[in-house]
Design a protein around this motif. Structure first.
Motif, PDB file in Angstrom:
ATOM      1  N   SER A   1     -37.291  47.376  25.846  1.00 56.25           N
ATOM      2  CA  SER A   1     -37.714  48.106  24.640  1.00 56.25           C
ATOM      3  C   SER A   1     -39.201  48.440  24.661  1.00 56.25           C
ATOM      4  CB  SER A   1     -37.377  47.299  23.383  1.00 56.25           C
ATOM      5  OG  SER A   1     -38.113  46.078  23.349  1.00 56.25           O
ATOM      6  N   ALA A   2     -39.955  47.818  25.567  1.00 58.31           N
ATOM      7  CA  ALA A   2     -41.371  48.175  25.727  1.00 58.31           C
ATOM      8  C   ALA A   2     -41.549  49.606  26.190  1.00 58.31           C
ATOM      9  CB  ALA A   2     -42.044  47.221  26.711  1.00 58.31           C
ATOM     10  N   ALA A   3     -40.486  50.207  26.697  1.00 55.52           N
ATOM     11  CA  ALA A   3     -40.538  51.586  27.183  1.00 55.52           C
ATOM     12  C   ALA A   3     -40.097  52.591  26.132  1.00 55.52           C
ATOM     13  CB  ALA A   3     -39.665  51.722  28.426  1.00 55.52           C
ATOM     14  N   ASP A   4     -39.983  52.162  24.865  1.00 57.27           N
ATOM     15  CA  ASP A   4     -39.418  53.034  23.835  1.00 57.27           C
ATOM     16  C   ASP A   4     -40.255  54.280  23.547  1.00 57.27           C
ATOM     17  OD1 ASP A   4     -37.214  51.488  23.578  1.00 57.27           O
ATOM     18  OD2 ASP A   4     -37.793  50.520  21.691  1.00 57.27           O
ATOM     19  N   ALA A   5     -41.527  54.278  23.957  1.00 51.65           N
ATOM     20  CA  ALA A   5     -42.347  55.478  23.750  1.00 51.65           C
ATOM     21  C   ALA A   5     -41.919  56.615  24.674  1.00 51.65           C
ATOM     22  CB  ALA A   5     -43.823  55.151  23.960  1.00 51.65           C
ATOM     23  N   TYR A   6     -41.083  56.296  25.669  1.00 52.39           N
ATOM     24  CA  TYR A   6     -40.621  57.280  26.636  1.00 52.39           C
ATOM     25  C   TYR A   6     -39.169  57.623  26.336  1.00 52.39           C
ATOM     26  CZ  TYR A   6     -44.791  55.991  29.242  1.00 52.39           C
ATOM     27  OH  TYR A   6     -46.082  55.760  29.615  1.00 52.39           O
ATOM     28  N   ARG A   7     -38.806  58.866  26.589  1.00 56.63           N
ATOM     29  CA  ARG A   7     -37.421  59.309  26.422  1.00 56.63           C
ATOM     30  C   ARG A   7     -36.727  59.197  27.774  1.00 56.63           C
ATOM     31  NH1 ARG A   7     -35.158  64.712  26.601  1.00 56.63           N
ATOM     32  NH2 ARG A   7     -37.297  65.461  26.925  1.00 56.63           N
ATOM     33  N   VAL A   8     -35.618  58.469  27.835  1.00 55.04           N
ATOM     34  CA  VAL A   8     -34.870  58.312  29.080  1.00 55.04           C
ATOM     35  C   VAL A   8     -33.644  59.215  29.035  1.00 55.04           C
ATOM     36  CG1 VAL A   8     -33.567  56.731  30.550  1.00 55.04           C
ATOM     37  CG2 VAL A   8     -35.679  55.958  29.452  1.00 55.04           C
ATOM     38  N   ILE A   9     -33.548  60.106  30.020  1.00 51.12           N
ATOM     39  CA  ILE A   9     -32.389  60.975  30.143  1.00 51.12           C
ATOM     40  C   ILE A   9     -31.624  60.600  31.412  1.00 51.12           C
ATOM     41  CG2 ILE A   9     -33.564  62.870  28.940  1.00 51.12           C
ATOM     42  CD1 ILE A   9     -33.837  64.246  31.707  1.00 51.12           C
ATOM     43  N   THR A  10     -30.354  60.923  31.457  1.00 50.86           N
ATOM     44  CA  THR A  10     -29.547  60.654  32.641  1.00 50.86           C
ATOM     45  C   THR A  10     -28.802  61.914  33.052  1.00 50.86           C
ATOM     46  OG1 THR A  10     -27.662  59.896  31.324  1.00 50.86           O
ATOM     47  CG2 THR A  10     -29.232  58.220  32.043  1.00 50.86           C
ATOM     48  N   PHE A  11     -28.479  62.004  34.340  1.00 50.59           N
ATOM     49  CA  PHE A  11     -27.688  63.128  34.842  1.00 50.59           C
ATOM     50  C   PHE A  11     -27.033  62.745  36.156  1.00 50.59           C
ATOM     51  CE2 PHE A  11     -32.120  63.771  36.176  1.00 50.59           C
ATOM     52  CZ  PHE A  11     -32.013  63.949  37.542  1.00 50.59           C
ATOM     53  N   ASP A  12     -26.007  63.482  36.505  1.00 51.84           N
ATOM     54  CA  ASP A  12     -25.269  63.280  37.750  1.00 51.84           C
ATOM     55  C   ASP A  12     -25.762  64.299  38.774  1.00 51.84           C
ATOM     56  OD1 ASP A  12     -23.484  63.170  39.861  1.00 51.84           O
ATOM     57  OD2 ASP A  12     -21.678  63.194  38.630  1.00 51.84           O
ATOM     58  N   THR A  13     -26.642  63.850  39.661  1.00 51.67           N
ATOM     59  CA  THR A  13     -27.054  64.576  40.873  1.00 51.67           C
ATOM     60  C   THR A  13     -27.990  65.756  40.620  1.00 51.67           C
ATOM     61  OG1 THR A  13     -24.904  63.995  41.846  1.00 51.67           O
ATOM     62  CG2 THR A  13     -26.242  65.608  43.037  1.00 51.67           C
ATOM     63  N   VAL A  14     -27.709  66.610  39.658  1.00 51.03           N
ATOM     64  CA  VAL A  14     -28.448  67.864  39.478  1.00 51.03           C
ATOM     65  C   VAL A  14     -29.472  67.711  38.359  1.00 51.03           C
ATOM     66  CG1 VAL A  14     -28.271  70.326  38.986  1.00 51.03           C
ATOM     67  CG2 VAL A  14     -26.474  69.182  40.315  1.00 51.03           C
ATOM     68  N   CYS A  15     -30.743  67.784  38.730  1.00 49.02           N
ATOM     69  CA  CYS A  15     -31.834  67.608  37.781  1.00 49.02           C
ATOM     70  C   CYS A  15     -31.894  68.779  36.794  1.00 49.02           C
ATOM     71  CB  CYS A  15     -33.159  67.514  38.539  1.00 49.02           C
ATOM     72  SG  CYS A  15     -34.631  67.405  37.499  1.00 49.02           S
TER      73      CYS A  15
END
Length: 330
Positions: free
Chosen positions: A167-181
């Motif tokens: 949770s220390a990283a909450d200032a950053y938005r984490v996105i996920t994807f399959d292979t293709v940026c």
């Protein structure tokens, strides 16, 4: 007499015989040291502008008793090549491995490669014949890594407690994807990939950084798609919109029970926020959700990379082998 011959990877019968030697030679190692046939038969013949591949076999009569692999990067580090030799267990100590390595070195020299790199695998903290063989062939140990394995049951037992730390990283938005940026992050992603060789501990390995243009990234993604490999990726987006970190887990359609961690890198300007842990949690969660039959993952890290080793141990990874990164300069 054993003959050394080049193997055409598009000849399925010859490739299968080559693959079976490697499978037999690595059968006693822990984890998943050798790809499935369905992976190799697709990946090895595939065109790849990033690297050149040469396969050789040691042939005794009508049987293949040894297998060699040489890869050469084609975009950067043009002075290097990677050489691997495998001997069928019932034919060791006959000089076959030496002949394979010597032939691979000849091919590398003919391609202008002056630095040959390879790998040797040992029990954790132990010694083995592979290290002695490498030294006898003139290879020095340039770096030491720990190969680690995680069972998904161990991960799931630890996951919720680790999420509190992340949770220390909450200032950053984490996105996920399959292979293709996603297109909007492509340039920034390439900038981060270009840092990889300068940020990952390399020991004495003679490797230079690379440049990753959007076109190069898209080509690499398409090659993964073509061979049925999914790069389950998590990307940390900083408040200014730049890519601050990235990590991935790779799973092949042909072997959905096992996966491998690919890269994990955090921009030095964004360290100290538990981004590495947050990204690994995101990729592991994505892999678990996508592949219900997933059993385990493996990864490797330099022994001197104490920060990443601590993250992996917290996730539940345990060392199963020691990897020696080898190097020989002519």
């Amino acid at each position: 007499m054993v003959d050394i011959e080049q193997i055409n990877p598009r000849n399925q019968a010859a490739l299968r015989a080559w693959w079976e030697v490697g499978a037999a030679a690595t059968a006693e190692r822990p984890g998943k040291p050798w790809p499935l046939w369905d992976q190799s038969r697709v990946a090895l013949p595939a065109d790849n502008p990033e690297r050149a591949v040469t396969l050789i076999g040691a042939i005794d009569g009508r049987e293949m008793v040894g297998a060699g692999l040489l890869t050469r990067p084609l975009r950067e580090n043009l002075h290097t090549a990677m050489a691997f030799a495998y001997v069928r267990p019932d034919r060791t100590r006959e000089g076959i491995g030496r002949r394979l390595v010597e032939e691979l070195e000849v091919v590398a020299a003919g391609d202008g490669r002056s630095t040959i790199q390879s790998e040797a695998y040992l029990p954790p903290g132990g010694t083995g014949a592979s290290e002695a063989f490498a030294r006898a062939m003139g290879y020095d140990v340039a770096s030491r890594e720990a190969i680690k394995e995680l069972t998904l049951t161990d991960y799931l037992a630890r996951r919720d407690a680790l999420a509190v730390e992340a949770s220390a990283a909450d200032a950053y938005r984490v996105i996920t994807f399959d292979t293709v940026c996603p297109e909007e992050h492509l340039d920034s992603f390439g900038r981060l990939l270009g840092m990889l060789m300068s940020e990952v501990p390399l020991g004495e390995l003679d490797l230079a950084a690379s440049e990753w243009t959007p076109e190069r990234i898209r080509d690499a993604e398409q090659r993964q798609v073509d061979v049925g490999r999914h790069v389950q990726t998590a990307m940390a987006i900083a408040p200014d919109g730049s890519v601050a970190g990235v990590s991935d887990v790779r799973v092949d359609d042909s072997d959905p029970a096992y996966g491998q961690v690919g890269i994990t890198i955090v921009d030095p300007a964004h360290r100290g926020h538990r981004l590495g842990l947050a990204l690994k949690l995101a990729t592991h969660d994505l892999a678990v959700a996508t592949y219900p039959d997933l059993v385990s993952l493996d990864t490797s890290n330099a022994e001197v990379n104490t920060w990443m080793n601590a993250v992996n141990e917290a996730l539940g990874y345990r060392t199963i082998e020691t990897l020696l990164e080898l190097q020989k300069k002519r």
